[in-house]
Design an enzyme around this catalytic site. Structure first.
Site, PDB file in Angstrom:
ATOM      1  CG  ASP A 152      -0.460   4.851  -3.394  1.00  0.00           C
ATOM      2  OD1 ASP A 152       0.267   3.882  -3.601  1.00  0.00           O
ATOM      3  OD2 ASP A 152      -0.418   5.902  -4.065  1.00  0.00           O
TER       4      ASP A 152
ATOM      5  CD  GLU B  82       3.678   2.898  -1.208  1.00  0.00           C
ATOM      6  OE1 GLU B  82       4.476   2.598  -2.092  1.00  0.00           O
ATOM      7  OE2 GLU B  82       3.012   3.944  -1.248  1.00  0.00           O
TER       8      GLU B  82
END
Ligand code: NOJ
Length: 555
Positions: free
Chosen positions: A209, A273
Site C-alpha cells: 500500500d 501500489e
C-alpha cells in the site's frame, strides 16, 4: 533463491477480493474470511492464478482496514488466524496463490505504538516512530502546507499528556492513519518482521500500500505542487517517490527471495501500489533487485481512445521491458470508479479516481459502459504481462452511483466536507444469487452498503450458464489466454487497419493471436479467412467487428 524455472507471477492473473464485500458467512452484513474460503471455487472456475486480499487485520475500520492496529492478527469482524490458515490451505488446494496487503506507510491511531507516542513527551523514542513536529506560528499552525489525500490538512495537533495543546503529527490520509517515520530503523525492522510473519503462514506475496510514500524529503518542506499524482511528476513532491524508498524494497526483495525454493515455481512476490509518474520513474520500482511488479495505473487512466491506448500500451511495455520486468494491467480496483461505469460516458471522464459519482452527477450510459468494458477487458487480457481483476468486474458490475449519502463510509466524504463522494460505489457487496436476500452475499438481508436493484440480474447464478454473460466472456478470455500463454507473449502492432482500430498480434511460444479492437463508430469487416477465437460482444456480428467490440483471431 528462485530456480531457473517458470516465474508464475510474470503472466499471472490476480483477482482482488475486498474482504468486507465478497461473501458474508455469519450474516452481520460484512464479508469475512470463512465466506471467502467457501466461495473460492468461483475463482478456480473463473481461471485466475491468485487471489489478493485487501486488509483483514485488526483495525478500527476508519479506512476499510487500511488503518491497521495489529499487523499480526485478523480483525474479529473477518475471523481469526485459524480462519486465515484455512483460507490459505483451501486456496492452495485449488491451485490458487494468496497475496495479502501490507500497509507500511501508516498505522492506525489505535496501534499500540501510536498510543505510546501520544502518552510520551516530544522527542521521546515513542514519538520517533511517527512524524511528530512542532507547529509553525508558535505551534498554532501545521508544520507545513501539505494536504491529506482525503481532503483537509495532512497534520493533526495532539493534546500533550499534561493537557496542553502540543505537537502535530503527519497523516497523508485520514487523521486516524499517522505516517511512520521510515528513517527510524525500528520501523524498518518491525515491518520486515511483519512480512516474515505472513510469509511463515504461507502467503505467496504482498501488495504494498502507498509504496511510493514511505520516505519523505528531509525537513518536510512546503510544496507548491497541486499534489495530484495524475498530473505531477511525483518525484517533485516531497512526500512521494523519494529515492530512499528503493533501498527499502531492495531489502524486502532479499527477504522475499530467501523464501523461494530452488527449482520450484514458488517465488513470493511484491507488487507496488505506487501512483508514480512518469512511467520511467515507476519502472525503477521493478528493477531486478527490487519489486516483482507495480500496478500500471497510467493504463487504468487511459481514455478509451485509439491513439491514447496505443501510446499507453507501447510506453508501458517499453518501460517495464527496459528493466526486464513484466508489465501489469488493471482496469478497476477498490479505489476507482468501476470501468463498466467509467467507460459509459460518451466523453470519457478521464482521471476520475476517488471523487466518486452521486445521484445528482451526470449518469453514464450503462449499455455503452458495459459494451466498452467488455471490449477493454478483452484488450487487457491479451496483453503480455500480468493482469489484475477487481471482484465483480467479471459480472460486469457497474459502480453504485445512487448510494444514499447517509450510507457512505469512505472517510473522503466527511474529510472533503461532502464535496467528494469517495469510493463506496465500487465496494458494494457481491451478488451471488439473483433471488436470495442480499443477493446471496450473506445468509440474510444485511449488507454494509445497500446493493442496487440491478445487481440481481447480474448475480453469479444468473450468469453462470448464459453463454452471452460477462462471466462467460471472462472465463473464455482467461482460458484462451492460459492455453496460448499470451501473458508470456510478445506484442507487435499491425499495419493496414483503420486508425480507430487497435490491431496487434501477440506471439507466444505456443501460438499467435491477432487482436482487433474497434474504438470507432463504423463496423470493421473481417476477411473471409478470419478464424475467430472469441469476441467481446454477444451476439457478435458474423464477419464484422462492431463499434466498441474486440475480437481475438487465430493468426
Ligand atoms: C491505497 C489504498 O488502496 C486505499 O484504499 C487506502 O485508502 C490508501 N492507500 C491509504 O491506505
Amino acid at each position: 533463491m528462485a530456480g531457473p524455472g517458470r516465474q508464475w507471477w510474470r503472466d499471472a492473473v490476480i483477482y482482488q477480493v475486498y474482504p468486507r464485500s465478497w461473501a458474508d458467512s455469519d450474516g452481520d452484513g460484512i464479508g469475512d474470511l470463512p465466506g471467502i474460503t467457501e466461495r473460492l471455487p468461483h475463482l478456480a472456475g473463473l481461471g485466475v492464478d491468485a487471489v489478493w486480499l485487501s486488509p483483514f487485520y485488526t483495525s478500527p475500520q476508519r479506512d476499510g482496514g487500511y488503518d491497521v492496529a495489529d499487523y499480526r492478527d485478523v480483525d474479529p469482524l473477518f475471523g481469526d488466524l485459524a480462519a486465515f490458515d484455512a483460507l490459505v490451505a483451501r486456496a492452495h488446494g485449488l491451485g490458487l496463490r494468496v497475496i495479502v496487503d501490507i500497509v507500511p506507510n501508516h498505522s492506525s491511531d489505535a496501534h499500540p505504538w501510536f498510543r505510546a507516542a501520544l502518552a510520551s513527551p516530544p522527542g521521546s523514542p515513542e514519538r520517533a516512530r511517527y512524524l511528530f513536529r512542532d507547529g509553525s506560528d508558535e505551534g498554532r499552525l501545521p508544520p507545513n502546507n501539505w494536504t491529506s489525500m482525503f481532503g483537509g490538512p495532512a497534520w493533526t495537533r495532539v493534546t500533550e499528556p499534561d493537557g496542553t495543546p502540543g505537537q502535530w503529527y503527519l497523516h497523508m490520509f485520514d487523521t486516524s492513519q499517522p505516517d511512520f517515520d521510515w528513517t527510524n530503523p525500528e520501523v524498518r525492522d518491525e515491518l520486515e518482521d511483519v512480512l516474515r510473519f505472513w510469509l511463515d503462514r504461507g502467503v505467496d506475496g504482498f501488495r504494498i500500500d502507498v509504496a511510493h510514500g514511505l520516505v519523505k524529503f528531509e525537513d518536510l518542506p512546503d510544496t507548491d505542487l497541486t499534489l495530484d499524482a495524475n498530473v505531477d511528476a511525483t518525484a517533485l513532491a516531497p512526500m512521494w517517490d523519494q529515492p530512499g524508498v528503493h533501498e527499502i524494497y531492495r531489502s524486502w526483495r532479499r527477504l522475499a527471495d530467501s523464501y523461494a525454493v530452488e527449482g520450484e515455481d514458488a517465488d513470493r512476490i511484491l507488487c507496488a501500489e505506487a501512483w508514480v509518474l512518469p512511467a520511467q520513474a515507476l519502472a525503477q520500482y521493478v528493477r531486478a533487485d527490487e519489486l516483482h511488479q507495480s500496478f500500471n495505473f497510467e493504463y487504468l487512466m487511459t481514455p478509451w481512445l485509439p491513439d491514447e491506448q496505443r501510446a499507453s500500451i507501447t510506453r508501458s511495455l517499453a518501460q517495464a521491458g527496459a528493466v526486464g520486468a513484466p508489465q501489469t494491467w488493471v482496469l478497476s480496483n477498490h479505489d476507482v470508479v468501476r470501468h463498466a461505469t467509467r467507460l459509459g460516458y460518451p466523453q470519457h471522464p478521464g482521471l476520475q479516481r476517488i471523487a466518486g459519482i452521486g445521484a445528482d452527477d451526470p449518469q453514464p450510459d450503462p449499455v455503452l459502459g458495459l459494451r466498452r468494458a467488455r471490449a477493454a477487458t478483452a484488450v487487457m487480457l491479451a496483453l503480455p504481462g500480468s493482469a489484475y481483476l477487481f471482484q465483480g468486474e467479471e459480472l460486469g458490475l457497474p459502480e453504485a452511483t445512487r448510494l444514499p449519502d447517509e450510507s457512505r463510509q469512505d472517510p473522503t466524504w466527511e474529510r472533503s466536507g461532502h464535496t467528494q463522494r469517495g469510493r463506496d460505489g465500487c465496494r458494494v457487496p457481491m451478488p451471488w444469487e439473483g433471488d436470495a436476500p442480499s443477493y446471496g452475499f450473506g445468509p440474510g438481508e444485511r449488507s454494509w452498503l445497500p446493493q442496487p436493484a440491478e445487481f440481481g440480474a447480474l448475480a453469479v447464478d444468473r450468469q453462470r450458464d448464459d453463454p452471452g454473460s460477462t462471466l462467460s466472456l471472462y472465463r473464455a478470455l482467461l482460458a484462451v489466454r492460459r492455453t496460448h500463454r499470451l501473458g508470456l507473449g510478445h506484442l507487435t502492432w499491425l499495419d493496414g487497419h483503420p486508425e480507430d482500430v487497435l490491431a496487434f498480434e501477440v506471439t507466444s511460444e505456443d501460438a499467435s493471436v491477432t487482436v482487433l479492437a474497434n474504438l470507432g463508430t463504423d463496423p470493421l469487416t473481417l476477411p473471409d479467412s478470419a478464424d475467430v477465437l472469441l469476441t467481446s460482444a454477444f451476439p457478435g456480428t458474423a464477419g464484422h467487428v462492431g463499434p466498441d467490440e474486440t475480437v481475438w483471431l487465430r493468426s
